[in-house]
Design a protein around this motif. Structure first.
Motif, PDB file in Angstrom:
ATOM      1  N   THR A  26       0.835  -1.200   0.000  1.00  0.00           N
ATOM      2  CA  THR A  26       0.000   0.000   0.000  1.00  0.00           C
ATOM      3  C   THR A  26       0.870   1.251   0.000  1.00  0.00           C
ATOM      4  N   VAL A  27       0.404   2.256  -0.717  1.00  0.00           N
ATOM      5  CA  VAL A  27       1.143   3.509  -0.882  1.00  0.00           C
ATOM      6  C   VAL A  27       0.224   4.678  -0.545  1.00  0.00           C
ATOM      7  N   LYS A  28       0.688   5.555   0.324  1.00  0.00           N
ATOM      8  CA  LYS A  28      -0.020   6.815   0.481  1.00  0.00           C
ATOM      9  C   LYS A  28       0.436   7.716  -0.650  1.00  0.00           C
ATOM     10  N   ALA A  29      -0.476   8.030  -1.558  1.00  0.00           N
ATOM     11  CA  ALA A  29      -0.131   8.847  -2.724  1.00  0.00           C
ATOM     12  C   ALA A  29       0.235  10.262  -2.288  1.00  0.00           C
ATOM     13  N   ALA A  30       0.994  10.948  -3.129  1.00  0.00           N
ATOM     14  CA  ALA A  30       1.358  12.337  -2.854  1.00  0.00           C
ATOM     15  C   ALA A  30       0.114  13.211  -2.925  1.00  0.00           C
ATOM     16  N   THR A  31      -0.203  13.853  -1.822  1.00  0.00           N
ATOM     17  CA  THR A  31      -1.298  14.825  -1.767  1.00  0.00           C
ATOM     18  C   THR A  31      -0.747  16.045  -1.054  1.00  0.00           C
ATOM     19  N   PHE A  32      -0.868  17.204  -1.673  1.00  0.00           N
ATOM     20  CA  PHE A  32      -0.243  18.408  -1.134  1.00  0.00           C
ATOM     21  C   PHE A  32      -0.607  18.600   0.333  1.00  0.00           C
ATOM     22  N   GLU A  33       0.405  18.803   1.161  1.00  0.00           N
ATOM     23  CA  GLU A  33       0.185  18.823   2.604  1.00  0.00           C
ATOM     24  C   GLU A  33      -0.178  20.191   3.166  1.00  0.00           C
ATOM     25  N   GLY A  34       0.339  21.267   2.564  1.00  0.00           N
ATOM     26  CA  GLY A  34       0.045  22.601   3.074  1.00  0.00           C
ATOM     27  C   GLY A  34       0.598  22.853   4.461  1.00  0.00           C
ATOM     28  N   ARG A  35       1.739  22.231   4.780  1.00  0.00           N
ATOM     29  CA  ARG A  35       2.304  22.341   6.124  1.00  0.00           C
ATOM     30  C   ARG A  35       3.761  22.793   6.103  1.00  0.00           C
ATOM     31  N   THR A  36       4.111  23.551   5.086  1.00  0.00           N
ATOM     32  CA  THR A  36       5.485  24.078   4.996  1.00  0.00           C
ATOM     33  C   THR A  36       5.422  25.575   4.688  1.00  0.00           C
ATOM     34  N   PRO A  37       4.918  26.398   5.613  1.00  0.00           N
ATOM     35  CA  PRO A  37       4.683  27.816   5.305  1.00  0.00           C
ATOM     36  C   PRO A  37       5.942  28.583   4.937  1.00  0.00           C
ATOM     37  N   TYR A  38       7.105  28.073   5.353  1.00  0.00           N
ATOM     38  CA  TYR A  38       8.360  28.770   5.025  1.00  0.00           C
ATOM     39  C   TYR A  38       9.267  27.894   4.159  1.00  0.00           C
ATOM     40  N   GLY A  39       8.667  26.900   3.514  1.00  0.00           N
ATOM     41  CA  GLY A  39       9.459  26.052   2.628  1.00  0.00           C
ATOM     42  C   GLY A  39      10.394  25.115   3.353  1.00  0.00           C
ATOM     43  N   GLN A  40      10.073  24.787   4.603  1.00  0.00           N
ATOM     44  CA  GLN A  40      10.886  23.877   5.405  1.00  0.00           C
ATOM     45  C   GLN A  40       9.994  22.812   6.037  1.00  0.00           C
ATOM     46  N   VAL A  41      10.585  21.668   6.329  1.00  0.00           N
ATOM     47  CA  VAL A  41       9.863  20.627   7.051  1.00  0.00           C
ATOM     48  C   VAL A  41       9.472  21.160   8.428  1.00  0.00           C
ATOM     49  N   THR A  42       8.232  20.908   8.814  1.00  0.00           N
ATOM     50  CA  THR A  42       7.720  21.333  10.117  1.00  0.00           C
ATOM     51  C   THR A  42       7.269  20.105  10.908  1.00  0.00           C
ATOM     52  N   ASP A  43       7.053  20.302  12.201  1.00  0.00           N
ATOM     53  CA  ASP A  43       6.503  19.221  13.023  1.00  0.00           C
ATOM     54  C   ASP A  43       5.154  18.768  12.461  1.00  0.00           C
ATOM     55  N   GLU A  44       4.393  19.730  11.966  1.00  0.00           N
ATOM     56  CA  GLU A  44       3.081  19.404  11.414  1.00  0.00           C
ATOM     57  C   GLU A  44       3.197  18.497  10.185  1.00  0.00           C
ATOM     58  N   LEU A  45       4.215  18.735   9.356  1.00  0.00           N
ATOM     59  CA  LEU A  45       4.415  17.875   8.186  1.00  0.00           C
ATOM     60  C   LEU A  45       4.809  16.468   8.624  1.00  0.00           C
ATOM     61  N   VAL A  46       5.681  16.376   9.602  1.00  0.00           N
ATOM     62  CA  VAL A  46       6.077  15.062  10.126  1.00  0.00           C
ATOM     63  C   VAL A  46       4.854  14.322  10.655  1.00  0.00           C
ATOM     64  N   ASP A  47       4.047  14.999  11.448  1.00  0.00           N
ATOM     65  CA  ASP A  47       2.850  14.362  12.013  1.00  0.00           C
ATOM     66  C   ASP A  47       1.875  13.929  10.922  1.00  0.00           C
ATOM     67  N   TYR A  48       1.767  14.752   9.882  1.00  0.00           N
ATOM     68  CA  TYR A  48       0.864  14.437   8.772  1.00  0.00           C
ATOM     69  C   TYR A  48       1.217  13.087   8.158  1.00  0.00           C
ATOM     70  N   HIS A  49       2.507  12.811   7.993  1.00  0.00           N
ATOM     71  CA  HIS A  49       2.927  11.546   7.402  1.00  0.00           C
ATOM     72  C   HIS A  49       2.951  10.412   8.408  1.00  0.00           C
TER      73      HIS A  49
ATOM     74  N   THR B 181       4.283   9.130   0.686  1.00  0.00           N
ATOM     75  CA  THR B 181       4.911   9.975  -0.330  1.00  0.00           C
ATOM     76  C   THR B 181       4.774  11.439   0.035  1.00  0.00           C
ATOM     77  N   VAL B 182       5.904  12.129   0.120  1.00  0.00           N
ATOM     78  CA  VAL B 182       5.928  13.567   0.399  1.00  0.00           C
ATOM     79  C   VAL B 182       5.731  14.306  -0.914  1.00  0.00           C
ATOM     80  N   ALA B 183       4.723  15.173  -0.950  1.00  0.00           N
ATOM     81  CA  ALA B 183       4.306  15.792  -2.203  1.00  0.00           C
ATOM     82  C   ALA B 183       5.118  17.043  -2.547  1.00  0.00           C
ATOM     83  N   TYR B 184       5.209  17.301  -3.843  1.00  0.00           N
ATOM     84  CA  TYR B 184       5.639  18.592  -4.388  1.00  0.00           C
ATOM     85  C   TYR B 184       6.996  19.052  -3.850  1.00  0.00           C
ATOM     86  N   LEU B 185       7.989  18.195  -3.932  1.00  0.00           N
ATOM     87  CA  LEU B 185       9.354  18.593  -3.579  1.00  0.00           C
ATOM     88  C   LEU B 185       9.997  19.153  -4.838  1.00  0.00           C
ATOM     89  N   ALA B 186      10.131  20.460  -4.876  1.00  0.00           N
ATOM     90  CA  ALA B 186      10.563  21.142  -6.096  1.00  0.00           C
ATOM     91  C   ALA B 186      12.064  21.025  -6.293  1.00  0.00           C
TER      92      ALA B 186
END
Length: 404
Positions: free
Chosen positions: A21-44, A56-61
């Motif tokens: 099973t794969v969690k598909a990339a879905t935009f998280e909206g948890r990087t307000p300053y373009g950095q990994v946040t605790d909220e992003l970690v918790d989301y995954h 899958t971590v989405a939209y890594l430019a």
């Protein structure tokens, strides 16, 4: 031979996965300053603790102009520590982690990014109200090198899988679509020319990382708009990628973030919610007949891409991930019987991060996502992508609990 159990261990290239099973990339909206946040970690961590094998971590430019907007992470030395922290957290829970490596191309908001967007050909941007400029030879060389550098950084950070974004009208996808690619040089015209960038990036990334990580691509079964990638063309692109031998799997998707987003999502079409979350010019445009036409309506059916995906399965030998409206255990089991190696899920896990644990334990046979798509506008409204229905249900349940 019996179909494998979707919850049995497997491999993806050089990577061992605890299940299919794969969690598909879905935009998280948890990087307000373009950095990994605790909220992003918790989301995954939520779906990982809920049983998913690969998140899958989405939209890594890969470059600043390749962000969808300014809050997106640009992979580089300054974001590496946070990405490593995220990878370590996922690994500690027994799952693997993928990074969706991409360049948004014409889907990038040049005004938000402060850097002009690029695409296969010149076109107006409905996101920034600016002209998107055609990518030059120098741009394409630079972007290819940026894919390589980003992939190397993600491997250094401990990521197990690199998902190259080749769908949804992002940069590579804009080259594949004849309606968006009107070039007359070696990057336009024939399908082989239009697929040149996709193949070049896949080859360069594989040559860089070797077997240090799995390399996959998200490709289109159909873009869903006139001038987009058709199923026949998408299958031919997949054949070329398979023949090149640089990828470990393909994730089969569809639709266009620029031209027809609802082709991917199906179900409810939350036009008003989308309009309310957008900047004023876009908001006004979405309320016109043209804007409403952009948000087309498609009825939801379980595994709505399965019929098209079966064509790919019949004609390709490369491992495939089935995506698109998978909420039932029987659908996952059918995917295994059909010969797909993995199933990818998005909204179902956003609604119920612990769904897979409950399916595996026999406590449920399907998810409770109602496919209203009200989660989609939360991408833009904050405080991060979430399921409004889940919050409403929780609030209702909390109101009935005894107060202590």
């Amino acid at each position: 031979m019996a179909a494998p159990d979707v919850f049995s261990p497997t491999t993806l290239g050089p990577v061992r996965l605890r299940n299919r099973t794969v969690k598909a990339a879905t935009f998280e909206g948890r990087t307000p300053y373009g950095q990994v946040t605790d909220e992003l970690v918790d989301y995954h961590l939520a779906p990982v603790r809920g049983g998913v094998g690969l998140t899958t971590v989405a939209y890594l430019a890969v470059a600043p102009e390749g962000r969808t907007h300014r809050e997106v992470i640009v992979v580089g030395d300054d974001t590496l520590p946070g990405l490593a922290r995220l990878a370590d957290a996922v690994h500690a829970e027994g799952a693997a982690i993928a990074g969706q490596v991409g360049h948004a191309g014409p889907v990038a908001n040049g005004r938000s990014n402060g850097v002009p967007a690029i695409a296969a050909s010149r076109m107006p941007s409905p996101l920034s109200m600016q002209l998107v400029r055609p990518a030059s030879e120098a741009d394409l060389t630079r972007v290819t090198k940026a894919y390589v550098a980003a992939s190397r950084t993600l491997v250094r950070a401990g990521f197990d899988v690199l998902e190259l974004h080749m769908a949804h009208s992002y940069l590579i996808s804009s080259f594949l679509a004849p309606g968006l690619n009107r070039r007359r040089d070696r990057w336009g015209g024939s399908l082989e020319n239009r697929a040149r960038l996709a193949r070049q990036v896949a080859r360069a990334v594989r040559e860089e990382v070797g077997d240090e990580a799995a390399v996959t691509a998200k490709v289109s079964l159909s873009d869903g708009f006139k001038g987009g990638v058709t199923t026949d063309a998408g299958l031919e692109v997949a054949r070329l990628l398979e023949a090149d031998g640089h990828l470990d799997a393909l994730q089969l998707s569809g639709g266009s973030s620029l031209m027809n987003p609802m082709y991917l999502f199906r179900g409810g079409t939350p036009v008003e919610e989308f309009a309310a979350a957008m900047p004023l010019p876009v908001r006004l445009g979405m309320r016109t007949p043209v804007g409403r036409g952009f948000m087309k309506s498609y009825d939801f059916t379980e595994a709505y891409f399965r019929d098209k995906a079966l064509r790919f399965r019949e004609e390709l030998s490369i491992p495939l991930m089935l995506l698109g409206g998978i909420t039932k255990l029987e659908t996952m089991e059918q995917a295994m019987a059909d010969g797909f190696q993995y199933v990818a899920m998005g909204r179902a896990l956003l609604r119920e991060p612990d769904l897979l644990n409950r399916l595996q334990a026999g406590r449920s046979v399907e998810g409770v996502c109602i496919h209203c798509n009200r989660c989609m506008p939360t991408i833009y409204a904050g405080p991060g992508t979430h399921c409004p229905v889940a919050l409403e249900v929780t609030a209702g349940r909390d109101a009935t609990l005894p107060q202590t």
